[in-house]
Scaffold this motif. Structure first.
Motif: not given
Length: 741
Positions: A131-133, A135, A139-140, A324, A329
């Motif tokens: 993660g950390s994007r 998404y 998607h994470s 998200t 997150e």
């Protein structure tokens, strides 16, 4: 700040994504029967994260884009491998490897040994994970734990320490299928090399190419660590951040171990270190239960039970889906704050114990008076590192509390750091070095340090409260005041006769104060001119929309403007320069275009370097990365430094014209208003829609005159009004495939 000859920042390690791309190119150049399968791999797209860029151009018969069926992709890859080929399969997002679980569990891994003799299955499945994007839930995720314990299936993980080519080569040569997990947060970070992590930590490699990286405080060497943290590659930076904080706040020695091979796990090279450690900690981004960390703990309990000083501490993300929104997150995923607090609590490091010296050095320093550390405070919310730009006092000079001793460059301004006590200054870092929050800048000593002398121990209790952000402050025996994260409220101002006092006041936060410092200097020092032209951008917008449908990438006018500005570099080099003195302009080597990113009340101007060489797709990806970093306030100083011209983007509907500020020491800033429409009569008199923008140029009138400003803007307009430019830009950048950095 522009790099010059001898600049310590001039030689920078490649980003992890670039390193991985080069590794794949070298493997394909060497292996004539190597195949790569996956979704959207071929150029010009080159994969969702550009890891496969250039491969399909160089090896069109062996790099194949597939339909969207993870089970089918892995099944086809396994079949190719059984036929004697080496195969790499890319899953676009690791979350969807669940759709290929049957192929891995019941076909690829079993085919190795279920026919009565060993059958090579040289298949590697690449999985971007983590993660950390921003998404979101699907998607994470970090699904590594779901594949642990499957016979004949080897698990690897990308790291900033390990040579990706060597890891992939090992995986393909073994003859058994493997999964190569790649944490997405690593792609934009840089590789570690030459045995150095930063100014505090060094590292050494233990075991084989898929073995362990051991990072440790630089001066410790073979010292016994207070704790050892085992962290897969994607957790490296968070674990190192925690180690720095535990060192600064508690004076504890924390080492890091990162393997390239997760399973089966070879602990032999690191067992002596683990047996000597005060505590052992395993950190993972996955949720708890059936994890890699649990497997590590099982093996350690079997092999060094008598040496363990306590249970192996397992730290995982919260038992939740991954949101998200960035602020949510960060609450779910395991971060440096939670690692720091959990280790300190488990080890009982809540109070100041005076154990400030690195392990192994305390005895030698016991009779010497301690020094007072000057550490990097948290100066704003959007930077995690700062650049040391100048020392304001000489080595060994006596300073009093409150004396300005060193200048740090943030993303907004240069800020002087004051001495927190009295003493003779001993510098720990050098000009040009990047330092993280909590790192030691200098030590204040009772006596000047003799030539070749050692710095005495620094007790944890001597560290100032500003050494740690409020969010990571741990419990201690004596209460420590919380560091300020906002400036103090302004003092009351007596009202002017006849005026009304304000009902309330609001102090500006540090980010806005940094912006204020930059624009104030620009207004004070740069005599600015301003010129505007109007450009018909309909043809370019249509071309960008068509390219977006072909490539799957979303292109906007911003990408086209950046390319059009960079295209003026050869004809207008002065516009990309900076004043060396009142009579001389220093010219740049290439157009490094800064772009305004304004979000959540914070303004950033990150830089797209060598914009003339970047493809349209590269520019689009970089802009998306900048927008994500702006949301999380996670820019590095080098990403905001080095621009020689800037573009101010103002796409909100109704914005007609913007007069920007020229950012010192630059000479020009281009502004772009919102796209607007009007009707004009066509050749046959029928009304037609025209889409246009206003292009503005603010310029330093000491260097640029109005006529040249018009010519410069006209050049940008001419490029934007040519429909064919967008398609040419799509393939501008040539892929670099030189040897390893």
């Amino acid at each position: 700040m522009n790099a010059v000859a001898g600049d310590p920042l001039a030689s920078i390690a490649p980003r992890v994504a670039e390193h991985l791309n080069r590794a794949l190119h070298r493997l394909f150049a060497r292996e004539e029967r190597l195949y790569l399968l996956g979704e959207d791999l071929v150029d010009p797209y080159g994969g969702a994260f550009k890891i496969t860029k250039g491969l399909s151009t160089g090896y069109p018969d062996r790099v194949l884009s597939t339909p969207l069926s993870e089970g089918g992709i892995v099944g086809a890859g396994g079949g190719l491998a059984l036929c004697g080929n080496k195969v790499i399969v890319e899953i676009m997002f690791g979350d969807f490897i669940a759709l290929a679980f049957d192929q891995l569990l019941n076909f690829a891994s079993k085919s190795v040994s279920m026919y009565g003799h060993e059958v090579p299955v040289p298949l590697v499945v690449r999985c971007p994970v983590g993660g950390s994007r921003g998404y979101g839930p699907t998607h994470s995720q970090s699904p590594q734990k779901h594949f642990i314990g499957i016979p004949n299936l080897v698990l690897y993980e990308l790291s900033p320490f390990h040579d990706a080519e060597a890891v992939l080569d090992t995986a393909l040569t073994r003859g058994v299928p493997g999964i190569f997990f790649e944490d997405k947060v690593l792609y934009t970070r840089r590789m570690y090399r030459d045995g150095r992590v930063d100014d505090q930590f060094r590292y050494e490699m233990l075991g084989s190419a898929t073995g362990w990286a051991h990072a440790f405080p630089e001066e410790e060497g073979g010292a016994v660590p207070d704790a050892v943290v085992l962290a897969p590659g994607g957790m490296t930076h968070r674990a190192l951040d925690a180690a720095r904080r535990l060192r600064a706040e508690h004076g504890r020695s924390v080492h890091l171990l990162t393997p390239a091979q997760l399973y089966p796990l070879d602990l032999a090279p690191v067992l002596p270190l683990l047996a000597s450690a005060g505590r052992i900690v395993v950190v993972e981004e996955s949720t708890a239960g059936g994890t890699w960390g649990a497997e590590v703990a099982r093996l350690l309990h079997e092999r060094i039970w008598s040496s363990l000083r306590g249970p192996v501490l397992l730290l995982n993300s919260a038992d939740s889906i991954i949101p998200t929104a960035a602020h949510l997150e960060s609450q779910v995923l395991l971060g440096a704050d939670r690692i720091t607090a959990a280790i300190a609590a488990a080890a009982g490091w809540g109070g100041a114990t005076g154990a400030g010296a690195p392990a192994g050095e305390a005895a030698g320093n016991a009779e010497r008076e301690p020094g007072v550390p000057l550490v990097v405070p948290k100066l704003n919310n959007n930077d995690t590192t700062y650049l040391v730009t100048d020392w304001l006092v000489d080595e060994g000079e006596w300073v009093e509390p409150g004396t300005d001793v060193v200048s740090l460059e943030t993303s907004k301004a240069v800020q002087d750091i004051e001495a927190t006590g009295a003493g003779h200054i001993h510098r720990v870092v050098t000009v040009g070095q990047e330092t993280e929050v909590g790192a030691v800048l200098a030590v204040l000593l009772p006596q000047p340090l003799p030539l070749g002398g050692q710095v005495p121990a620094v007790p944890a209790s001597a560290a100032p409260a500003s050494a740690a952000p409020a969010s990571t402050a741990s419990a201690s025996a004596a209460p420590v005041p919380e560091p300020r994260t906002e400036p103090p409220a302004p003092a009351p101002v007596p009202p002017v006769p006849g005026s009304r006092a304000p009902a309330r006041v609001q102090a500006l936060d540090r980010i806005q104060l940094g912006t204020a410092a930059v624009v104030t200097r620009s207004h004070r020092e740069i005599p600015t001119g301003f010129t505007v032209v109007r450009a018909d951008v309909g043809a370019t917008l249509d071309a960008l929309a068509e390219l977006g449908e072909e490539t799957g990438t979303t292109f906007g006018l911003a990408e086209a403007v950046i390319k059009a500005v960079a295209a003026q570099f050869e004809e207008f080099p002065l516009f990309f320069g900076s004043l060396s003195d009142d009579r001389t302009v220093g010219l740049a080597d290439a157009p490094h275009v800064g772009v305004t990113v304004d979000t959540d009340g914070s303004l950033y101007v990150p830089v797209i370097r060598h914009a003339h060489e970047q493809s349209l797709e590269d520019v689009a990806d970089t802009l998306m990365e900048f927008r994500m970093k702006a949301l999380t306030k996670d820019f590095l100083a080098q990403e905001l430094d080095g621009g020689n011209i800037a573009v101010s983007l103002n796409p909100d509907p109704g914005v007609v014209l913007v007069h920007p500020i020229v950012l010192w020491p630059q000479l020009c800033m281009v502004s772009v208003g919102a796209v607007d429409e009007e009707y004009r009569p066509g050749a046959d008199g029928t009304p037609r829609t025209v889409r246009y923008v206003h292009l503005g140029l603010a310029y330093d009138h000491r260097v640029v005159n109005g006529r040249d400003a018009v010519r410069f803007l006209s050049g940008i307009r001419a490029v934007l009004e040519r429909r064919g430019e967008a398609r040419r830009w799509l393939g501008d950048a040539a892929l670099t495939t030189e040897g390893p950095a």
